[in-house]
Design an enzyme around this catalytic site. Sequence first.
Site, PDB file in Angstrom:
ATOM      1  N   GLU A 101       0.478  -0.909   0.146  1.00  0.00           N
ATOM      2  CA  GLU A 101      -0.049   0.343  -0.111  1.00  0.00           C
ATOM      3  C   GLU A 101       0.793   1.297   0.200  1.00  0.00           C
ATOM      4  O   GLU A 101       2.043   1.403   0.040  1.00  0.00           O
ATOM      5  CB  GLU A 101      -1.098  -0.298   1.130  1.00  0.00           C
ATOM      6  CG  GLU A 101      -1.998  -0.707   1.352  1.00  0.00           C
ATOM      7  CD  GLU A 101      -2.896  -1.202   2.363  1.00  0.00           C
ATOM      8  OE1 GLU A 101      -3.886  -1.478   2.151  1.00  0.00           O
ATOM      9  OE2 GLU A 101      -2.326  -0.966   3.154  1.00  0.00           O
ATOM     10  N   CYS A 114       3.752   8.424   0.642  1.00  0.00           N
ATOM     11  CA  CYS A 114       4.029   8.082   1.807  1.00  0.00           C
ATOM     12  C   CYS A 114       4.439   6.250   1.638  1.00  0.00           C
ATOM     13  O   CYS A 114       3.314   5.849   0.721  1.00  0.00           O
ATOM     14  CB  CYS A 114       3.438   7.434   2.874  1.00  0.00           C
ATOM     15  SG  CYS A 114       3.240   6.635   4.823  1.00  0.00           S
ATOM     16  N   CYS A 121       6.704  -6.312   7.056  1.00  0.00           N
ATOM     17  CA  CYS A 121       7.922  -6.351   7.862  1.00  0.00           C
ATOM     18  C   CYS A 121       8.554  -7.409   8.467  1.00  0.00           C
ATOM     19  O   CYS A 121       6.853  -7.873   9.351  1.00  0.00           O
ATOM     20  CB  CYS A 121       7.327  -4.813   8.251  1.00  0.00           C
ATOM     21  SG  CYS A 121       8.105  -3.836   9.510  1.00  0.00           S
ATOM     22  N   CYS A 125       6.851  -4.820  15.997  1.00  0.00           N
ATOM     23  CA  CYS A 125       5.935  -3.497  16.701  1.00  0.00           C
ATOM     24  C   CYS A 125       4.603  -4.013  16.985  1.00  0.00           C
ATOM     25  O   CYS A 125       4.218  -4.298  16.212  1.00  0.00           O
ATOM     26  CB  CYS A 125       6.710  -2.153  15.956  1.00  0.00           C
ATOM     27  SG  CYS A 125       8.248  -2.279  15.518  1.00  0.00           S
ATOM     28  N   CYS A 128       2.028  -2.142  15.541  1.00  0.00           N
ATOM     29  CA  CYS A 128       1.644  -1.464  13.904  1.00  0.00           C
ATOM     30  C   CYS A 128       1.387  -2.122  13.577  1.00  0.00           C
ATOM     31  O   CYS A 128       1.493  -3.641  13.504  1.00  0.00           O
ATOM     32  CB  CYS A 128       2.863  -1.274  13.715  1.00  0.00           C
ATOM     33  SG  CYS A 128       3.385  -1.303  11.701  1.00  0.00           S
ATOM     34  N   CYS A 349      -1.365   6.177   9.565  1.00  0.00           N
ATOM     35  CA  CYS A 349       0.034   5.325  10.494  1.00  0.00           C
ATOM     36  C   CYS A 349      -0.216   4.028  10.699  1.00  0.00           C
ATOM     37  O   CYS A 349      -1.031   4.177  11.374  1.00  0.00           O
ATOM     38  CB  CYS A 349       1.439   6.077  11.378  1.00  0.00           C
ATOM     39  SG  CYS A 349       1.505   7.835  10.953  1.00  0.00           S
TER      40      CYS A 349
HETATM   41  N1  SAH Z   1       9.565   0.843   9.919  1.00  0.00           N
HETATM   42  C1  SAH Z   1       9.725   2.156   9.963  1.00  0.00           C
HETATM   43  C2  SAH Z   1       9.099   2.774   8.886  1.00  0.00           C
HETATM   44  C3  SAH Z   1       7.384   2.500   9.038  1.00  0.00           C
HETATM   45  S1  SAH Z   1       6.683   2.903  10.395  1.00  0.00           S
HETATM   46  C4  SAH Z   1       9.990   2.628  11.107  1.00  0.00           C
HETATM   47  O1  SAH Z   1      10.131   2.212  12.238  1.00  0.00           O
HETATM   48  O2  SAH Z   1      10.046   3.584  11.278  1.00  0.00           O
HETATM   49  C5  SAH Z   1       5.783   4.121   9.820  1.00  0.00           C
HETATM   50  C6  SAH Z   1       5.386   5.108  11.462  1.00  0.00           C
HETATM   51  O3  SAH Z   1       3.996   4.980  11.522  1.00  0.00           O
HETATM   52  C7  SAH Z   1       6.141   4.999  12.681  1.00  0.00           C
HETATM   53  O4  SAH Z   1       6.640   5.826  13.008  1.00  0.00           O
HETATM   54  C8  SAH Z   1       5.675   3.641  13.360  1.00  0.00           C
HETATM   55  O5  SAH Z   1       6.179   4.013  14.860  1.00  0.00           O
HETATM   56  C9  SAH Z   1       4.423   4.352  12.805  1.00  0.00           C
HETATM   57  N2  SAH Z   1       3.652   3.605  13.548  1.00  0.00           N
HETATM   58  C10 SAH Z   1       3.215   2.502  13.625  1.00  0.00           C
HETATM   59  N3  SAH Z   1       1.976   1.802  14.260  1.00  0.00           N
HETATM   60  C11 SAH Z   1       1.602   3.284  14.569  1.00  0.00           C
HETATM   61  C12 SAH Z   1      -0.323   3.027  14.612  1.00  0.00           C
HETATM   62  N4  SAH Z   1      -1.061   2.044  15.365  1.00  0.00           N
HETATM   63  N5  SAH Z   1      -0.160   4.098  15.642  1.00  0.00           N
HETATM   64  C13 SAH Z   1       0.313   5.498  14.559  1.00  0.00           C
HETATM   65  N6  SAH Z   1       1.221   5.344  14.180  1.00  0.00           N
HETATM   66  C14 SAH Z   1       2.306   4.192  14.383  1.00  0.00           C
END
Ligand code: SAH
Length: 373
Positions: A101, A114, A121, A125, A128, A349
């Site tokens: 996406e 974006c 991934c 985390c 996410c 995000c």
């Molecule tokens: N792997 C990279 C890029 C992808 S995540 C990284 O970790 O930076 C992009 C951003 O979205 C990151 O800052 C992540 O912490 C945030 N993010 C992930 N899941 C989220 C959620 N459920 N709500 C808000 N932000 C989120």
Amino acid sequence: MSNTTIKLQQKKVNLLDFTTEKLKDFFIEKGEKPFRATQIIKWMHQYCVDDFEQMTNVSKTLRSELQKFAEIRAPEVVLDQASSDGTHKWLLRLEDGNCIETVFIPEKDRGTLCVSSQVGCALDCTFCSTARQGFNRNLTVAEIIGQLWAAKRSLQPDAGNERVISNVVMMGMGEPLLNFSHVVDAMKLMLDDNAYGLSKRRVTLSTSGVVPALDRLRGEVEVSLALSLHAGNDQLRNKLVPINKKYPLKVLMDACKRYMKGKAARERITIEYVMLDGVNDTDQHARELIYTLKGVPSKVNLIPFNPFPETRYKRSPIKRINQFRDILIASGLIVVTRRTRGDDIDAACGQLAGQVNDRSRREIHFSRIEQET
Ligand code: SAH
């Protein structure tokens, strides 16, 4: 099998995989003039052309030669969704059937795309939704830059010079620093005046903190950096961003200082901090964050958590986010709270999921982590 049959069966070279420099080398090897590479890069990326016949300043002979062994192939758009706030989300199908996406967020003074770097991934985390999809593989350069190509083509069908997409953030699916060389080449194309010509301040790589790759990045390509921090103490960050166990805060923040060394005073790392109700949003957490960021030129981006099915987290109430923000501001930090965009189409995000054929059996791994936290 005759030679011709073998040749016909060979896969065509996808020219979207090449930076200008690499395409020049490729053409020289084929006995072509290197300036042809610049011409073709312009046709592909400035005018979004994928048919050699339309490249009118390229000789007929070269065009028909290119038809034989090369192609310009971006991921295929299978779904184009528009949010009520103007945000766009594309579902793009790759050659192997996986889907990724890409999201476009229009604002008054800019348009941000974006971009994803991996199919799924490999990191865990816990907040996410991409993590839940598991991991399949790294994207190729063509698949990364192809997202920009496809979005530009969809937003400005006539292409040309008007810049609808002014910013790119590598904040889609995946960890860009774990797909280093492809992400670097794609970002080179984003900055290249013959391709997208974006300024280095408008191309941002977001990482969870892969320290050795972060050290390599500076020598390769100059872009802005965002760091997904989410906690100012190791114990909590180990749970939220498990790669912290490998590169803990002290090691990570030292790497950030090295990354910023010698940069202009106005340049800062964007610190991303997702606000999770009752998990990382107390006054004490704010103080820990201030302590962690000492000596790192940074601006903090507070991200209200975006929920997804089956998550156990909740978004911090706005009053809490504001109090947290005020503590940071009182310490002298620059802080903004990110506005949630596109949540009606799951484009916010952390909500990007695509259609990932998981090869890592990560769902098992994930449930183990959940039990631990
Ligand atoms: N792997 C990279 C890029 C992808 S995540 C990284 O970790 O930076 C992009 C951003 O979205 C990151 O800052 C992540 O912490 C945030 N993010 C992930 N899941 C989220 C959620 N459920 N709500 C808000 N932000 C989120």
